[in-house]
Design an enzyme around this catalytic site. Sequence first.
Site, PDB file in Angstrom:
ATOM      1  N   ASP A   1      17.019  10.445  17.163  1.00 53.86           N
ATOM      2  CA  ASP A   1      15.642  10.949  17.098  1.00 53.86           C
ATOM      3  C   ASP A   1      14.644   9.873  17.526  1.00 53.86           C
ATOM      4  OD1 ASP A   1      13.763  12.925  16.620  1.00 53.86           O
ATOM      5  OD2 ASP A   1      13.482  12.350  14.522  1.00 53.86           O
TER       6      ASP A   1
ATOM      7  N   HIS B   1      13.234  10.766  26.714  1.00 54.86           N
ATOM      8  CA  HIS B   1      14.574  11.376  26.745  1.00 54.86           C
ATOM      9  C   HIS B   1      15.456  10.633  27.751  1.00 54.86           C
ATOM     10  CE1 HIS B   1      13.493  14.458  23.999  1.00 54.86           C
ATOM     11  NE2 HIS B   1      12.620  15.046  24.808  1.00 54.86           N
TER      12      HIS B   1
ATOM     13  N   LEU C   1      38.386   7.077  22.286  1.00 54.10           N
ATOM     14  CA  LEU C   1      37.272   7.657  21.527  1.00 54.10           C
ATOM     15  C   LEU C   1      37.089   9.144  21.832  1.00 54.10           C
ATOM     16  CD1 LEU C   1      34.630   7.071  19.781  1.00 54.10           C
ATOM     17  CD2 LEU C   1      33.453   6.891  21.979  1.00 54.10           C
TER      18      LEU C   1
END
Length: 224
Positions: free
Chosen positions: A12, A29, A122
């Site tokens: 955020d 962003h 991962l």
Amino acid sequence: MNPLNHVAIIMDGNGRWGLKRYNSRNRGHRAGLDTIEKIVRTSIDHNIKFLTLFAFSTENWKRPKSEINYLFDLLENFLKIKLNQFHKNNIKLKIIGQRKFSKKLNKLLSNSEKVTNRNTGLQLNIALNYGSRIEIINSIKKINKKKLSVTEDNINKNLYTKNIPDPDILIRTGKTRRLSNFLLWQLSYTEIFFSNKLWPDFNERNYTDIIKKYRNIKRNFGEV
Ligand code: IPE
Ligand code: IPE
Ligand code: MG
């Protein structure tokens, strides 16, 4: 020392970062993508098995259309450009959330999962059009449809996160201290860390500091 298998992150603060520096939420962003790369790399360095990133919530559709379009274009390009690199790094991609996108994006998402499906490093889960409440509702609906009983195990097995262990760590950047409908069921016993840094400013050091703190927490799970 606590073992660490799964880190979940609410990324955020992009909008505020972009507004402050460039008077553009979208610039924030874009800048946030660099942080994603740093955190993926650091997760691999720490041998973390699952990293779940909250990229777009079921509530984020309330944002201006121009911002939504920008976010999805960004994701599309990011996936296209990075897929090879992820694959080379043995990363397995998984998208969690309601798959209701354009045909083109659906195809790209499925293909990205398919290409990396056999990778053993991962597992990078991207939560896209994700909402925890609808996830739980859908899980119970599936259980009913299969005429199974509503048990903890059956609910787990019918969530988007089936086969993924619950997060050990949740991080939310961006000064805000709330869960915003993210993994409500799965976070029952997760250690929660809030960072005041906006996502584009969050770095490897901040991440490693959280991991170090986590390692030494006494996790009770109800015991003494
Ligand atoms: C990124 O941060 C989260 C996404 C929905 C992509 P925000 O866009 O919520 O940034 P702030 O909270 O408005 O600063
Ligand atoms: C949560 O952030 C969603 C993502 C990070 C994708 P928001 O910025 O949408 O959360 P609220 O609206 O402030 O709770
Ligand atoms: Mg926000």
